[in-house]
Motif scaffolding. Structure first.
Motif, mmCIF file in Angstrom:
data_model
loop_
_atom_site.group_PDB
_atom_site.id
_atom_site.type_symbol
_atom_site.label_atom_id
_atom_site.label_comp_id
_atom_site.label_asym_id
_atom_site.label_seq_id
_atom_site.Cartn_x
_atom_site.Cartn_y
_atom_site.Cartn_z
ATOM 1 N N ILE A 305 -45.618 -26.704 -22.955
ATOM 2 C CA ILE A 305 -44.706 -26.081 -23.918
ATOM 3 C C ILE A 305 -44.085 -27.143 -24.824
ATOM 4 O O ILE A 305 -43.981 -26.958 -26.048
ATOM 5 N N ALA A 306 -43.700 -28.265 -24.243
ATOM 6 C CA ALA A 306 -43.089 -29.335 -25.033
ATOM 7 C C ALA A 306 -44.061 -29.911 -26.057
ATOM 8 O O ALA A 306 -43.650 -30.375 -27.129
ATOM 9 N N ALA A 307 -45.354 -29.885 -25.751
ATOM 10 C CA ALA A 307 -46.355 -30.467 -26.649
ATOM 11 C C ALA A 307 -46.824 -29.508 -27.732
ATOM 12 O O ALA A 307 -47.415 -29.933 -28.730
ATOM 13 N N THR A 308 -46.540 -28.222 -27.576
ATOM 14 C CA THR A 308 -47.149 -27.205 -28.438
ATOM 15 C C THR A 308 -46.756 -27.359 -29.903
ATOM 16 O O THR A 308 -45.577 -27.507 -30.247
ATOM 17 N N VAL A 309 -47.762 -27.330 -30.762
ATOM 18 C CA VAL A 309 -47.566 -27.222 -32.211
ATOM 19 C C VAL A 309 -48.409 -26.052 -32.702
ATOM 20 O O VAL A 309 -49.405 -25.688 -32.095
ATOM 21 N N TRP A 310 -48.007 -25.466 -33.826
ATOM 22 C CA TRP A 310 -48.752 -24.382 -34.440
ATOM 23 C C TRP A 310 -48.435 -24.373 -35.929
ATOM 24 O O TRP A 310 -47.322 -24.035 -36.327
ATOM 25 N N PRO A 311 -49.358 -24.802 -36.769
ATOM 26 C CA PRO A 311 -49.085 -24.987 -38.199
ATOM 27 C C PRO A 311 -48.629 -23.716 -38.898
ATOM 28 O O PRO A 311 -49.018 -22.598 -38.541
ATOM 29 N N ALA A 312 -47.779 -23.910 -39.910
ATOM 30 C CA ALA A 312 -47.345 -22.849 -40.823
ATOM 31 C C ALA A 312 -46.467 -21.798 -40.168
ATOM 32 O O ALA A 312 -46.329 -20.695 -40.678
ATOM 33 N N ARG A 313 -45.865 -22.139 -39.040
ATOM 34 C CA ARG A 313 -44.878 -21.248 -38.422
ATOM 35 C C ARG A 313 -43.568 -22.020 -38.351
ATOM 36 O O ARG A 313 -43.315 -22.774 -37.431
ATOM 37 N N LEU A 314 -42.757 -21.857 -39.409
ATOM 38 C CA LEU A 314 -41.549 -22.659 -39.592
ATOM 39 C C LEU A 314 -41.857 -24.144 -39.372
ATOM 40 O O LEU A 314 -41.152 -24.837 -38.659
ATOM 41 N N GLU A 315 -42.910 -24.584 -40.016
ATOM 42 C CA GLU A 315 -43.348 -25.971 -39.925
ATOM 43 C C GLU A 315 -42.599 -26.814 -40.953
ATOM 44 O O GLU A 315 -42.472 -26.431 -42.120
ATOM 45 N N ILE A 316 -42.105 -27.958 -40.530
ATOM 46 C CA ILE A 316 -41.422 -28.869 -41.437
ATOM 47 C C ILE A 316 -42.465 -29.706 -42.173
ATOM 48 O O ILE A 316 -43.233 -30.444 -41.556
#
Length: 472
Positions: A305-316
């Motif tokens: 969970i700590a490593a999870t990224v998912w582009p274009a979902r409230l992405e900075i």
């Protein structure tokens, strides 16, 4: 097939089948040897959050050392994004730095599609009238690829609906996961929440546990939430399968900010931290936790969970100015976006860059975002997404003038710029001049284009890179 021929073959297949059954995909699968057999699959349907849940599942399983097939749609920048194999922690780390890691290569696409096309063409030669759709072809290609790569587990995301979705050709998944319900694709799924949830519930199989986002927390009306809940409960009762609801009452928020959020699972007392910023992300994470509880350790879950990224979902995308990219493309997504921005804007004014598809309820989406009293909106730039279904920038500007609260309109600078690159330049200049947060929203087609454009600007050192913005 060479690569251009392969992509042309796929694109020339129909978007949707005229047959309201799974007959065509089952026949195609049969001719290909049912490549899904023997795969251990987590199957995901729902309106909002499917991709995020799939990313949590994949990150957790890969953290545990498993070889994971990952099938998602739509893609943001490249066709290859839809099909990935993440081979344990090392490839997972590469993906978190560079979103191209693990993607299917062009040679594999061409080779496998040659086989799939022969099977599809043989159906035509045998006089079968209802031929495989574009999504049928891609789904079969993905399942063959995952079989070739000896995936320990597969995370399989529905494209649209569930009951008639190409991915529903599979049998006996390890878990059926239903993400947050909402109104989208009503032309295919129906105009009532009961009809929509009936289609989503179509992925439920006998003997397979179901984990579902509590509709009461899905930013739909109480009436719709009750209808969604009843429909899913009836389906699970009919098939005699366990149904586990996951909602906001099952965690305690510990911290929330631009660096991420931490929350406590009230059932287990486990504390999780995620970099994903949406207010709905703890529920998405807990859906993955529940589905994987019998397959990985508590520590693998925490680290995944700590490593999870998912582009274009409230992405900075940038820190100066602060730029957020969100794929919110329906009413429920926009409601969640407003709630998230209320926590993330840190009292700065907002500038928006927006493009929405013609077939969405863009009138209500614009109303929700621009008329919110939770933040001050300084400006909005309407543009066109790089897709033929896009509403025109001028059309959305005219609609905004119709729905805006007079008090909001008096303080708001609005413009329409059809070229999305020029529109981004204007929105960035406005954000810098006003000391504002820029939020891009309305379409995943726009999100992919803006993500690529911002990366080009960052290469020229025009804007500072966001800390959780991998390359592509």
């Amino acid at each position: 097939m060479n690569h251009d021929t392969t992509l042309q073959y796929i694109s020339e297949a129909g978007k949707f089948s005229s047959d309201r059954s799974l007959g065509r995909i089952r026949e195609l699968s049969r001719r290909l040897g049912d490549p899904w057999r023997g795969l251990k699959i987590f199957h995901i349907a729902g309106t909002n959050g499917k991709g995020s849940i799939s990313s949590y599942l994949t990150h957790i399983l890969s953290t545990a050392g498993y070889n994971v097939g990952w099938y998602t749609s739509p893609y943001l920048e490249r066709f290859n994004e839809r099909i990935r194999v993440i081979q344990g922690p090392e490839v997972l780390e590469q993906y978190d730095r560079d979103n191209a890691a693990g993607e299917i290569d062009n040679e594999s696409i061409d080779r496998i599609m040659t086989r799939v096309s022969r099977a599809a063409d043989s159906m035509r030669e045998d006089g079968i009238m209802d031929l495989p759709s574009e999504f049928d072809l891609i789904t079969m290609m993905a399942l063959i690829y995952f079989k070739e790569k000896n995936c320990d587990y597969v995370v399989l995301e529905c494209g649209l609906g569930g009951r008639l979705d190409s991915t529903n050709v599979i049998e006996n998944p390890l878990a059926s996961i239903i993400a947050a319900p909402g109104y989208d694709h009503m032309d295919r799924l129906g105009n009532s929440m009961r009809n929509i949830m009936y289609e989503k519930a179509g992925i439920i199989k006998p003997g397979t546990p179901v984990f579902a986002y509590n509709p009461s927390d899905s930013m739909i009306s109480e009436e719709d939430a009750a209808s969604a809940r009843k429909t899913l409960e009836e389906r699970c009762l009919e098939l005699d399968v366990p149904l586990h609801w996951i909602g906001r009452d099952q965690y305690e928020m510990l911290s929330y900010g631009r660096q991420g959020q931490s929350f406590r699972n009230l059932e287990t007392e486990e504390v999780y931290t995620t970099k994903l910023l949406g207010v709905y992300q703890p529920v998405n994470a807990l859906l993955a936790v529940a589905a994987l509880a019998n397959y990985v350790s508590a520590e693998d879950i925490r680290q995944g969970i700590a490593a999870t990224v998912w582009p274009a979902r409230l992405e900075i995308l940038s820190h100066s100015p602060f730029v957020l990219l969100d794929g919110a493309h329906n009413i429920q997504g926009c409601r969640a976006l407003v709630e998230s921005l209320t926590r993330l804007n840190e009292n700065a004014p907002m500038v928006f860059l927006c493009a929405i598809m013609q077939d969405k309820n863009y009138r209500e989406m614009i109303n929700i975002v621009l008329n919110s009293k939770q933040y001050e909106t300084a400006a909005i730039v309407f543009t066109a997404a790089p897709d033929e279904r896009t509403a025109s920038a001028e059309q959305m500007l005219a609609t905004a003038k119709e729905v805006l609260d007079p008090e909001v309109e008096s303080k708001l600078l609005m413009s329409s710029v059809s070229d999305y690159n020029a529109a981004l330049d204007e929105a960035l200049a406005l954000a810098e001049a006003k000391g504002a947060v820029l939020c891009v929203f309305g379409s995943l087609y726009l999100a992919g284009a803006i993500r690529k454009r911002m990366r080009d600007l960052q290469k020229n050192q025009t804007y500072s890179t966001g800390y959780n913005t991998p390359g592509a």
